[in-house]
Design an enzyme around this catalytic site. Structure first.
Site, PDB file in Angstrom:
ATOM      1  N   LYS A  23      -0.587  62.285  47.206  1.00 40.38           N
ATOM      2  CA  LYS A  23      -0.588  61.494  46.201  1.00 40.38           C
ATOM      3  C   LYS A  23       1.100  60.970  46.104  1.00 40.38           C
ATOM      4  O   LYS A  23       1.334  60.410  45.758  1.00 40.38           O
ATOM      5  CB  LYS A  23      -0.957  62.493  44.139  1.00 40.38           C
ATOM      6  CG  LYS A  23       0.578  61.429  43.649  1.00 40.38           C
ATOM      7  CD  LYS A  23      -0.754  62.450  41.786  1.00 40.38           C
ATOM      8  CE  LYS A  23       0.879  63.541  41.371  1.00 40.38           C
ATOM      9  NZ  LYS A  23       2.221  63.484  41.105  1.00 40.38           N
ATOM     10  N   ASN A  24       1.578  62.212  46.450  1.00 40.22           N
ATOM     11  CA  ASN A  24       3.146  62.536  46.090  1.00 40.22           C
ATOM     12  C   ASN A  24       4.475  61.804  47.764  1.00 40.22           C
ATOM     13  O   ASN A  24       5.059  61.392  47.825  1.00 40.22           O
ATOM     14  CB  ASN A  24       3.754  63.527  45.990  1.00 40.22           C
ATOM     15  CG  ASN A  24       3.576  63.870  44.847  1.00 40.22           C
ATOM     16  OD1 ASN A  24       3.516  63.429  44.047  1.00 40.22           O
ATOM     17  ND2 ASN A  24       4.396  65.771  44.571  1.00 40.22           N
ATOM     18  N   CYS A 118       9.624  65.251  31.296  1.00 41.61           N
ATOM     19  CA  CYS A 118       8.297  65.418  31.029  1.00 41.61           C
ATOM     20  C   CYS A 118       8.374  67.030  30.689  1.00 41.61           C
ATOM     21  O   CYS A 118       9.590  67.801  30.322  1.00 41.61           O
ATOM     22  CB  CYS A 118       7.459  65.533  32.859  1.00 41.61           C
ATOM     23  SG  CYS A 118       7.283  66.240  33.912  1.00 41.61           S
ATOM     24  N   ARG A 123      14.643  66.411  34.289  1.00 38.72           N
ATOM     25  CA  ARG A 123      14.225  65.975  35.381  1.00 38.72           C
ATOM     26  C   ARG A 123      15.197  64.564  35.715  1.00 38.72           C
ATOM     27  O   ARG A 123      14.847  63.490  35.300  1.00 38.72           O
ATOM     28  CB  ARG A 123      12.940  64.929  35.442  1.00 38.72           C
ATOM     29  CG  ARG A 123      12.125  66.509  35.493  1.00 38.72           C
ATOM     30  CD  ARG A 123      10.662  65.793  35.707  1.00 38.72           C
ATOM     31  NE  ARG A 123      10.335  66.308  37.036  1.00 38.72           N
ATOM     32  CZ  ARG A 123       8.583  65.363  37.534  1.00 38.72           C
ATOM     33  NH1 ARG A 123       7.827  65.097  36.442  1.00 38.72           N
ATOM     34  NH2 ARG A 123       8.851  65.450  38.717  1.00 38.72           N
ATOM     35  N   ASP A 306       4.107  72.821  43.212  1.00 42.01           N
ATOM     36  CA  ASP A 306       3.092  71.916  42.209  1.00 42.01           C
ATOM     37  C   ASP A 306       2.084  73.423  42.778  1.00 42.01           C
ATOM     38  O   ASP A 306       1.129  73.582  41.470  1.00 42.01           O
ATOM     39  CB  ASP A 306       3.065  71.224  43.058  1.00 42.01           C
ATOM     40  CG  ASP A 306       3.913  69.697  43.074  1.00 42.01           C
ATOM     41  OD1 ASP A 306       4.169  68.927  42.915  1.00 42.01           O
ATOM     42  OD2 ASP A 306       4.881  70.193  41.760  1.00 42.01           O
ATOM     43  N   ARG A 398      -4.781  61.542  36.776  1.00 40.90           N
ATOM     44  CA  ARG A 398      -3.548  61.220  37.439  1.00 40.90           C
ATOM     45  C   ARG A 398      -2.986  61.728  39.001  1.00 40.90           C
ATOM     46  O   ARG A 398      -2.473  61.403  39.694  1.00 40.90           O
ATOM     47  CB  ARG A 398      -2.401  61.861  36.779  1.00 40.90           C
ATOM     48  CG  ARG A 398      -2.438  61.309  35.725  1.00 40.90           C
ATOM     49  CD  ARG A 398      -1.116  60.600  34.948  1.00 40.90           C
ATOM     50  NE  ARG A 398       0.393  61.012  35.404  1.00 40.90           N
ATOM     51  CZ  ARG A 398       1.704  61.517  35.126  1.00 40.90           C
ATOM     52  NH1 ARG A 398       1.929  62.429  34.758  1.00 40.90           N
ATOM     53  NH2 ARG A 398       2.778  61.652  36.475  1.00 40.90           N
TER      54      ARG A 398
END
Ligand code: EPZ
Length: 417
Positions: A23-24, A118, A123, A306, A398
């Site tokens: 994803k990243n 978030c 951030r 993560d 997501r």
């Protein structure tokens, strides 16, 4: 299909699972096509809502986006317009802020809505702006938008005050459109940075040093286009390794780059897990009950933040006391309260969580507060007595493609209700 994930205590997971694209990496390389001179074909793209939303932003700006199959997308940004993506789109994912660097690199100007903080911390984007200023860019933030004005961008030299994946990517994208060689010191070294560098090199930008703390990017105005296959998602892979371990299972995680998982493999082995390494697979077999360990999250190649949440879910039942230190984000322990509702014994003091292993967790209804918290709570539910219900399926989609389906394939008792 419901929106609550229901899990009952599962038998040890067994079988094999194939990992999707990262994803990243995808959410960085999709905006990087803004710098390409023609149609790019991206393969092994994970079918995730964050990826679809990043593509929607490019479509809104006039790019031709065409999905050739479930994981292959063709993106042609030749006719791209330099406009501000609407908040309804940009607000859906933090990585929309990569359009700052991409549009600045291509058009010398960009205006993007400030990304939301978030639930894992404020951030800020000060390092992103520091990098853009090093290229001669004027940066203003007003009424919730970031306005970047190039007025004759030039190559530059930036020394980041801290290691930031996002700032490194954003400045790489801007520098890719600027003549001359830009140097980034104290750059992030994540595999996703290397993947982006490989893509930029294919379209005529020269990026040297990816994977080290010093990057040199030589942009040019005349760039080509290319095809590129996204690297496997090391965070998805690590999540499945931990899910297998938490159920004392025996699972082969396939289609990975094993060296991207070295810190995860080492840490799980410390808890007593057996891990066999193959060419592009890892076989993980967990003990009936693991041993407590200490873990500190760090920028790559350290233990990834993560996976702090999924690992902690596993450590709640490991014998002994584990100390988890979250060095990357200010507030990434919100999910701990939910684990405590399941009987976990955890004390959070600032950036540290102290976990006293318990024999057994008991199922409960819990709320995920972010993407990795959702997978952590599911992992806890797989091993907890009785039934667990996790709210927050939207977070899961997501970042994990077909997480529930892949777990069911491994024997997990999990469903959407
Ligand atoms: C990326 O976020 C990932 N997101 C995160 O994954 C990941 O946790 C994080 O990198 C760390 O590896 C994407 O790639 C889309 P940072 P990013 O900039 O770029 C501070 C997931 O679950 N900082 O490396 O936002 C920041 O507050 C997500 O997939 C500044 O102070 O992370 C944080 O404390 C969650 N100023 C630390 O640096 C800045 O200008 C690291 O943040 C930028 C960052």
């Amino acid at each position: 299909m419901g929106s609550i994930i229901e899990i009952t205590k599962s038998a040890p997971l067994s079988g094999s699972v194939r990992i999707s694209g990262a994803k990243n990496s995808a959410v960085a390389i999709i905006p990087a096509t803004v710098l390409a001179g023609g149609p790019c074909v991206l393969e092994n793209v994970p079918p995730l809502t964050d990826v679809y939303n990043q593509c929607r932003i490019l479509s809104y700006l006039g790019a031709k986006v065409e999905w050739l199959d479930a994981t292959t997308v063709s993106i042609d940004t030749t006719a791209l317009r330099n406009e501000t993506p609407p908040d309804r789109l940009a607000g859906k994912l933090r990585a929309s802020y990569y359009l700052m660097g991409a549009l600045l690199g291509r058009f010398g100007l960009s205006r993007i809505g400030l990304p939301g903080g978030c639930k894992i911390g404020p951030r800020p984007i000060d390092q992103h702006l520091k990098g853009f200023q090093a290229l001669g860019c004027k940066c203003d933030i007003n009424d919730g938008y970031v306005l970047l004005e190039g007025n004759g961008l030039h190559s530059g030299h930036v020394y980041f005050d801290l290691v930031s994946v996002g700032a490194t990517i954003n400045v790489m994208l801007a520098a890719a459109g600027v003549e001359g060689t830009t140097t980034i010191e104290n750059a992030a070294r994540e595999p996703e940075i290397i993947d982006l560098a490989n893509f930029l090199n294919k379209i005529g930008v020269t990026v040297k040093g990816a994977g080290t703390g010093t990057l040199r990017i030589t942009g040019n105005r005349d760039r080509g286009w290319s095809e590129h296959s996204i690297i496997p998602d090391r965070i998805e892979a690590g999540t499945f390794m931990i899910a297998a371990t938490a159920t004392a299972g025996d699972v082969v995680v396939k289609g990975v780059i094993t060296r991207h998982l070295e810190s995860v493999t080492a840490k799980l082995r410390e808890t007593g897990v057996t891990i066999e390494e193959g060419e592009d697979w890892l076989r993980v077999s967990g003990p009936a009950r693991g041993k407590a360990v200490d873990v500190k999250t760090l920028p790559y190649p350290g233990f990834p933040t993560d996976l702090q949440q999924p690992l902690t879910a596993y450590l709640t039942r490991c014998a002994g006391t584990s100390v988890i230190t979250e060095n990357i984000f200010e507030n990434r322990f919100r999910y701990v309260d939910e684990l405590k509702r399941m009987g976990a014994n955890i004390k959070v003091e600032g950036r540290t969580a102290i976990v006293e292993g318990v024999e057994e967790l008991r199922g409960a209804t819990v709320q995920a507060s972010d993407l990795r918290a959702s997978s952590a709570l599911i992992i806890a539910g797989l091993a907890a007595r009785g039934r667990t219900r996790v709210r927050g399926i939207s977070y899961l989609k997501r970042g994990y493609h077909d997480f529930i389906g892949k777990l069911r394939q491994l024997g997990a008792e999990i469903d959407l209700v």
